[in-house]
Design a protein around this motif. Structure first.
Motif, PDB file in Angstrom:
ATOM      1  N   ASP A  52      -8.544 -25.175 -19.892  1.00  0.00           N
ATOM      2  CA  ASP A  52      -8.799 -24.797 -18.494  1.00  0.00           C
ATOM      3  C   ASP A  52      -7.977 -25.611 -17.499  1.00  0.00           C
ATOM      4  N   LEU A  53      -6.700 -25.795 -17.806  1.00  0.00           N
ATOM      5  CA  LEU A  53      -5.843 -26.540 -16.897  1.00  0.00           C
ATOM      6  C   LEU A  53      -4.562 -25.775 -16.584  1.00  0.00           C
ATOM      7  N   HIS A  54      -3.732 -25.522 -17.600  1.00  0.00           N
ATOM      8  CA  HIS A  54      -2.465 -24.828 -17.400  1.00  0.00           C
ATOM      9  C   HIS A  54      -2.171 -23.911 -18.576  1.00  0.00           C
ATOM     10  N   LEU A  55      -1.161 -23.056 -18.395  1.00  0.00           N
ATOM     11  CA  LEU A  55      -0.671 -22.184 -19.448  1.00  0.00           C
ATOM     12  C   LEU A  55       0.617 -22.744 -20.049  1.00  0.00           C
ATOM     13  N   THR A  56       0.838 -22.460 -21.321  1.00  0.00           N
ATOM     14  CA  THR A  56       2.144 -22.680 -21.927  1.00  0.00           C
ATOM     15  C   THR A  56       3.013 -21.441 -21.675  1.00  0.00           C
ATOM     16  N   GLY A  57       4.297 -21.571 -21.982  1.00  0.00           N
ATOM     17  CA  GLY A  57       5.153 -20.392 -21.888  1.00  0.00           C
ATOM     18  C   GLY A  57       4.669 -19.283 -22.810  1.00  0.00           C
ATOM     19  N   ARG A  58       4.227 -19.658 -23.992  1.00  0.00           N
ATOM     20  CA  ARG A  58       3.727 -18.667 -24.937  1.00  0.00           C
ATOM     21  C   ARG A  58       2.488 -17.967 -24.385  1.00  0.00           C
ATOM     22  N   ARG A  76       0.810  -1.215   0.000  1.00  0.00           N
ATOM     23  CA  ARG A  76       0.000   0.000   0.000  1.00  0.00           C
ATOM     24  C   ARG A  76       0.845   1.268   0.000  1.00  0.00           C
ATOM     25  N   GLU A  77       1.965   1.269   0.715  1.00  0.00           N
ATOM     26  CA  GLU A  77       2.755   2.495   0.821  1.00  0.00           C
ATOM     27  C   GLU A  77       3.457   2.840  -0.487  1.00  0.00           C
ATOM     28  N   SER A  78       4.061   1.852  -1.121  1.00  0.00           N
ATOM     29  CA  SER A  78       4.826   2.120  -2.341  1.00  0.00           C
ATOM     30  C   SER A  78       3.997   2.009  -3.608  1.00  0.00           C
ATOM     31  N   GLY A  79       2.879   1.272  -3.525  1.00  0.00           N
ATOM     32  CA  GLY A  79       2.075   1.028  -4.709  1.00  0.00           C
ATOM     33  C   GLY A  79       2.607  -0.073  -5.606  1.00  0.00           C
ATOM     34  N   LYS A  80       3.696  -0.711  -5.212  1.00  0.00           N
ATOM     35  CA  LYS A  80       4.255  -1.801  -6.006  1.00  0.00           C
ATOM     36  C   LYS A  80       3.329  -3.017  -5.969  1.00  0.00           C
ATOM     37  N   VAL A  81       3.289  -3.749  -7.089  1.00  0.00           N
ATOM     38  CA  VAL A  81       2.325  -4.838  -7.237  1.00  0.00           C
ATOM     39  C   VAL A  81       3.005  -6.122  -7.715  1.00  0.00           C
ATOM     40  N   LEU A  82       2.699  -7.218  -7.018  1.00  0.00           N
ATOM     41  CA  LEU A  82       3.047  -8.572  -7.429  1.00  0.00           C
ATOM     42  C   LEU A  82       1.754  -9.296  -7.769  1.00  0.00           C
ATOM     43  N   VAL A  83       1.724  -9.993  -8.887  1.00  0.00           N
ATOM     44  CA  VAL A  83       0.593 -10.849  -9.231  1.00  0.00           C
ATOM     45  C   VAL A  83       1.100 -12.278  -9.382  1.00  0.00           C
ATOM     46  N   TYR A  84       0.403 -13.202  -8.748  1.00  0.00           N
ATOM     47  CA  TYR A  84       0.719 -14.626  -8.810  1.00  0.00           C
ATOM     48  C   TYR A  84      -0.467 -15.345  -9.422  1.00  0.00           C
ATOM     49  N   SER A  85      -0.209 -16.096 -10.493  1.00  0.00           N
ATOM     50  CA  SER A  85      -1.303 -16.706 -11.253  1.00  0.00           C
ATOM     51  C   SER A  85      -1.925 -17.907 -10.570  1.00  0.00           C
ATOM     52  N   GLY A  86      -1.204 -18.558  -9.616  1.00  0.00           N
ATOM     53  CA  GLY A  86      -1.643 -19.882  -9.197  1.00  0.00           C
ATOM     54  C   GLY A  86      -1.629 -20.806 -10.409  1.00  0.00           C
ATOM     55  N   ASP A  87      -2.512 -21.786 -10.447  1.00  0.00           N
ATOM     56  CA  ASP A  87      -2.636 -22.694 -11.596  1.00  0.00           C
ATOM     57  C   ASP A  87      -3.863 -22.308 -12.403  1.00  0.00           C
ATOM     58  N   THR A  88      -3.691 -22.157 -13.709  1.00  0.00           N
ATOM     59  CA  THR A  88      -4.804 -21.707 -14.527  1.00  0.00           C
ATOM     60  C   THR A  88      -4.534 -21.942 -15.999  1.00  0.00           C
ATOM     61  N   GLY A  89      -5.607 -22.136 -16.745  1.00  0.00           N
ATOM     62  CA  GLY A  89      -5.543 -22.009 -18.188  1.00  0.00           C
ATOM     63  C   GLY A  89      -5.735 -20.544 -18.549  1.00  0.00           C
ATOM     64  N   PRO A  90      -5.760 -20.214 -19.848  1.00  0.00           N
ATOM     65  CA  PRO A  90      -6.020 -18.830 -20.253  1.00  0.00           C
ATOM     66  C   PRO A  90      -7.292 -18.304 -19.602  1.00  0.00           C
TER      67      PRO A  90
END
Length: 253
Positions: A196-202, A153-167
């Motif tokens: 609806d399972l995982h993502l590829t690197g692409r 909250r102070e810096s406004g920096k953001v990390l996003v973690y996908s967990g496991d997901t398809g597109p």
């Protein structure tokens, strides 16, 4: 905000890495995202066993949550100083029951909740943990699964973690403008195609491009997948800095 990769192997531990687990720290507060197979041992290389302030579980597949059973033992049966107090644990509905069944023989059906303060996630959960504003959204996976957006909250920096997901359109939106996008890349482009399972690197690279993220770190690559192919594929479409998560890797955000 500092991110430490506790474990980054997908599906089962590799010879070099525990399964998914990521330590996020700021202002003396420690939040752990996931605690998969082998993570508890590795975690102790980076912080004290009783120094976590909260845990958030993306979903209830064992490679993301099963070491919570071992952590229950450490907190419930701690000899020195008596039983630990409760810490917040955010996860899908049914997390307490899932961990109780996985453990197999807890002292009582409510023993887990004596050391873990369980909170159910919903499709658009928002909550504050120490210096962090956390948002969770449901993503595309065979079981209920969430991605997390953690903002200091102070810096406004953001990390996003996908967990496991398809597109997932929800993941695209959640990752918008993230400074660091920690994104799963389990599948290989042109090899696996399971909806609806995982993502590829692409696909991870395409998601990062659409979201305009600053930096992409690929994670959850199973031992049978060539990570260099997924790294190449992500670089081909993202256009920004991309790297592979590595055990004990540290990222300043």
């Amino acid at each position: 905000m500092k991110l430490t990769v506790v474990g980054c192997s997908g599906s089962f531990p590799s010879a070099d890495s525990a399964c998914s687990s990521y330590l996020v720290e700021a202002d003396g507060y420690r939040l752990l995202l996931d605690m998969g197979n082998g993570a508890l041992g590795e975690l102790q290389r980076h912080c004290g066993l009783y120094d976590l302030d909260a845990v958030a579980l993306s979903h209830l597949h064992s490679d993301h949550c099963v070491d919570m059973c071992a952590y229950f033992v450490a907190r419930y049966y701690r000899h020195e100083g008596g039983r630990c107090g409760r810490i917040p644990v955010y996860g899908p509905e049914g997390t307490e029951r899932r961990l109780t069944v996985a453990y197999g023989d807890t002292p009582s059906d409510s023993a887990m909740s004596e050391v873990f303060d369980f909170h159910d996630l919903s499709r658009t959960s928002r909550f504050d943990l120490g210096p962090f504003a956390v948002r969770a959204v449901e993503v595309a996976h065979p079981v209920t699964a969430y991605a997390f957006r953690v903002e200091h909250r102070e810096s406004g920096k953001v990390l996003v973690y996908s967990g496991d997901t398809g597109p997932s359109a929800a993941l695209d939106e959640l990752a918008t403008g993230a400074d660091l996008f920690l994104c799963e890349a389990s599948f290989t482009h042109g090899k696996e195609d399971i909806p609806d399972l995982h993502l590829t690197g692409r696909e991870a690279g395409e998601c990062a491009r659409r979201a305009g993220t600053g930096r992409l770190v690929l994670t959850h690559v199973p031992p049978w997948t060539d990570p260099q192919i997924n790294l190449r594929d992500a670089k081909d479409v993202f256009g920004g800095p991309v790297e592979l998560a590595r055990p004990a890797g540290v990222y300043e955000i």
